[in-house]
Design a protein around this motif. Structure first.
Motif, PDB file in Angstrom:
ATOM      1  N   ARG A  31      32.751  38.863  40.614  1.00 35.60           N
ATOM      2  CA  ARG A  31      34.000  38.553  41.339  1.00 35.60           C
ATOM      3  C   ARG A  31      33.835  38.690  42.840  1.00 35.60           C
ATOM      4  O   ARG A  31      34.816  38.790  43.568  1.00 35.60           O
ATOM      5  CB  ARG A  31      35.129  39.472  40.845  1.00 35.60           C
ATOM      6  CG  ARG A  31      35.408  39.324  39.348  1.00 35.60           C
ATOM      7  CD  ARG A  31      36.513  40.251  38.869  1.00 35.60           C
ATOM      8  NE  ARG A  31      36.691  40.144  37.422  1.00 35.60           N
ATOM      9  CZ  ARG A  31      35.993  40.818  36.519  1.00 35.60           C
ATOM     10  NH1 ARG A  31      35.056  41.671  36.915  1.00 35.60           N
ATOM     11  NH2 ARG A  31      36.214  40.653  35.223  1.00 35.60           N
ATOM     12  N   ARG A  58      23.431  38.433  32.499  1.00 33.24           N
ATOM     13  CA  ARG A  58      24.730  37.796  32.740  1.00 33.24           C
ATOM     14  C   ARG A  58      25.847  38.822  32.842  1.00 33.24           C
ATOM     15  O   ARG A  58      25.912  39.733  32.047  1.00 33.24           O
ATOM     16  CB  ARG A  58      25.071  36.835  31.586  1.00 33.24           C
ATOM     17  CG  ARG A  58      26.387  36.082  31.839  1.00 33.24           C
ATOM     18  CD  ARG A  58      27.142  35.774  30.564  1.00 33.24           C
ATOM     19  NE  ARG A  58      27.587  36.972  29.865  1.00 33.24           N
ATOM     20  CZ  ARG A  58      28.683  37.671  30.170  1.00 33.24           C
ATOM     21  NH1 ARG A  58      29.468  37.296  31.164  1.00 33.24           N
ATOM     22  NH2 ARG A  58      29.007  38.773  29.493  1.00 33.24           N
ATOM     23  N   ARG A  59      26.678  38.686  33.838  1.00 32.27           N
ATOM     24  CA  ARG A  59      27.829  39.543  34.042  1.00 32.27           C
ATOM     25  C   ARG A  59      28.890  38.736  34.743  1.00 32.27           C
ATOM     26  O   ARG A  59      28.566  37.846  35.531  1.00 32.27           O
ATOM     27  CB  ARG A  59      27.412  40.746  34.932  1.00 32.27           C
ATOM     28  CG  ARG A  59      28.309  41.968  34.857  1.00 32.27           C
ATOM     29  CD  ARG A  59      27.914  42.975  33.744  1.00 32.27           C
ATOM     30  NE  ARG A  59      28.331  42.572  32.429  1.00 32.27           N
ATOM     31  CZ  ARG A  59      27.649  42.843  31.293  1.00 32.27           C
ATOM     32  NH1 ARG A  59      26.545  43.517  31.316  1.00 32.27           N
ATOM     33  NH2 ARG A  59      28.122  42.433  30.145  1.00 32.27           N
ATOM     34  N   THR A  60      30.156  38.984  34.489  1.00 31.94           N
ATOM     35  CA  THR A  60      31.226  38.348  35.264  1.00 31.94           C
ATOM     36  C   THR A  60      31.209  38.913  36.673  1.00 31.94           C
ATOM     37  O   THR A  60      31.339  40.123  36.848  1.00 31.94           O
ATOM     38  CB  THR A  60      32.597  38.617  34.601  1.00 31.94           C
ATOM     39  OG1 THR A  60      32.619  37.968  33.338  1.00 31.94           O
ATOM     40  CG2 THR A  60      33.736  38.107  35.465  1.00 31.94           C
TER      41      THR A  60
HETATM   42  C1  LIG Z   1      38.738  33.830  28.030  1.00 31.44           C
HETATM   43  C2  LIG Z   1      38.455  34.802  29.151  1.00 31.44           C
HETATM   44  C3  LIG Z   1      39.352  34.932  30.188  1.00 31.44           C
HETATM   45  C4  LIG Z   1      39.083  35.779  31.272  1.00 31.44           C
HETATM   46  N1  LIG Z   1      39.939  35.805  32.329  1.00 31.44           N
HETATM   47  C5  LIG Z   1      39.641  36.545  33.418  1.00 31.44           C
HETATM   48  C6  LIG Z   1      40.473  36.493  34.574  1.00 31.44           C
HETATM   49  O1  LIG Z   1      41.466  35.782  34.642  1.00 31.44           O
HETATM   50  N2  LIG Z   1      40.100  37.242  35.639  1.00 31.44           N
HETATM   51  C7  LIG Z   1      38.992  38.018  35.649  1.00 31.44           C
HETATM   52  O2  LIG Z   1      38.723  38.671  36.665  1.00 31.44           O
HETATM   53  N3  LIG Z   1      38.169  38.093  34.560  1.00 31.44           N
HETATM   54  C8  LIG Z   1      38.471  37.371  33.448  1.00 31.44           C
HETATM   55  N4  LIG Z   1      37.629  37.376  32.360  1.00 31.44           N
HETATM   56  C9  LIG Z   1      36.385  38.167  32.418  1.00 31.44           C
HETATM   57  C10 LIG Z   1      36.427  39.436  31.579  1.00 31.44           C
HETATM   58  O3  LIG Z   1      37.173  40.420  32.229  1.00 31.44           O
HETATM   59  C11 LIG Z   1      34.966  39.891  31.365  1.00 31.44           C
HETATM   60  O4  LIG Z   1      34.280  38.894  30.619  1.00 31.44           O
HETATM   61  C12 LIG Z   1      34.884  41.220  30.644  1.00 31.44           C
HETATM   62  O5  LIG Z   1      35.330  42.274  31.474  1.00 31.44           O
HETATM   63  C13 LIG Z   1      33.455  41.524  30.178  1.00 31.44           C
HETATM   64  O6  LIG Z   1      32.578  41.561  31.307  1.00 31.44           O
HETATM   65  P1  LIG Z   1      31.307  40.615  31.434  1.00 31.44           P
HETATM   66  O7  LIG Z   1      31.757  39.189  31.364  1.00 31.44           O
HETATM   67  O8  LIG Z   1      30.721  40.974  32.766  1.00 31.44           O
HETATM   68  O9  LIG Z   1      30.388  40.942  30.309  1.00 31.44           O
HETATM   69  C14 LIG Z   1      37.889  36.550  31.275  1.00 31.44           C
HETATM   70  C15 LIG Z   1      36.995  36.439  30.206  1.00 31.44           C
HETATM   71  C16 LIG Z   1      37.253  35.554  29.169  1.00 31.44           C
HETATM   72  C17 LIG Z   1      36.236  35.402  28.059  1.00 31.44           C
END
Ligand SMILES: Cc1cc2nc3c(=O)[nH]c(=O)nc-3n(C[C@H](O)[C@H](O)[C@H](O)COP(=O)(O)O)c2cc1C
Length: 199
Positions: free
Chosen positions: A25, A21-23
């Motif tokens: 975009r 899992r990774r965020t």
């Molecule tokens: C409550 C919350 C709000 C976030 N808001 C944004 C956002 O508005 N835009 C974005 O690009 N990432 C957002 N993120 C993603 C974080 O940047 C990301 O989870 C973090 O860099 C860790 O990376 P990963 O999720 O790949 O492990 C958010 C994460 C959380 C938990």
């Protein structure tokens, strides 16, 4: 519209889903199938109790203050018109809230994070605090926000198990999100989760 029946078995272990899992975009324009949408909604708020009402994510007092919506783009989900859809847990169906492809408007409401508009679907998790604060007072707000985190992680892990990716967005103008989605003003948006095939 009644969604396809959810699958209760998959090809990826929960350990692998957690590890990968990774965020994300950056999303491909490849459309999702209705079964993908169905499974993601089920992971978020589907009924998991045989003959009962309890859902995929835990809820303080089993009061379920959250709603899950999907902002679906044009040509983004096979067989589905572009629109804002509301998930109805009890019948595993979706209802149309507002027509048209609103992904661009949603991305603008999220402080112009325009990459969101490329994802076929943006899930929006909202809280109606009155449903839980009637029992727990102000502490109910905390409980609802914690619950949204559980729903978000379920969507993340389910996306992995389907070979999809998801992102998570907390930076948005609450009132603008409500306005562009035409959802009830007491449904406060907590998280937006773009999802689809990664590029
Ligand atoms: C409550 C919350 C709000 C976030 N808001 C944004 C956002 O508005 N835009 C974005 O690009 N990432 C957002 N993120 C993603 C974080 O940047 C990301 O989870 C973090 O860099 C860790 O990376 P990963 O999720 O790949 O492990 C958010 C994460 C959380 C938990």
């Amino acid at each position: 519209m009644i969604l396809p029946h959810p699958n209760y078995d998959g090809n990826i272990s929960v350990e692998k889903a957690i590890k990968s899992r990774r965020t994300v975009r950056s999303f491909s324009s490849r459309p999702l199938q209705l079964a993908h949408l169905s499974q993601l909604f089920f992971s978020a708020q589907g009924i998991t109790e045989d003959g009962g009402f309890k859902r995929a994510a835990p809820s303080g007092g089993a009061l379920y203050p959250l709603d899950v919506y999907a902002v679906v783009g044009k040509g983004a989900v096979e067989g589905l018109d572009p629109a804002v859809y509301h998930y109805i847990s009890s019948s595993h169906k979706i209802t149309t809230i507002a027509t048209g492809d609103r992904r661009g408007l949603l991305a603008k409401a999220a402080l112009h994070q325009m990459w969101m508009a490329d994802a076929p679907v943006n899930f929006v998790i909202t809280a109606e605090y009155a449903r839980i604060c009637s029992k727990y007072g102000q502490r109910g707000v905390r409980y609802a926000i914690i619950e949204a985190g559980h729903v978000g992680q379920n969507i993340f892990l389910q996306a992995e198990a389907l070979g999809l990716k998801a992102g998570i967005v907390g930076a948005f103008n609450d009132r603008e999100v409500i306005r562009v989605m035409e959802i009830p003003s007491e449904h406060e948006p907590l998280l937006v989760m773009p999802a689809g095939f990664s590029k």
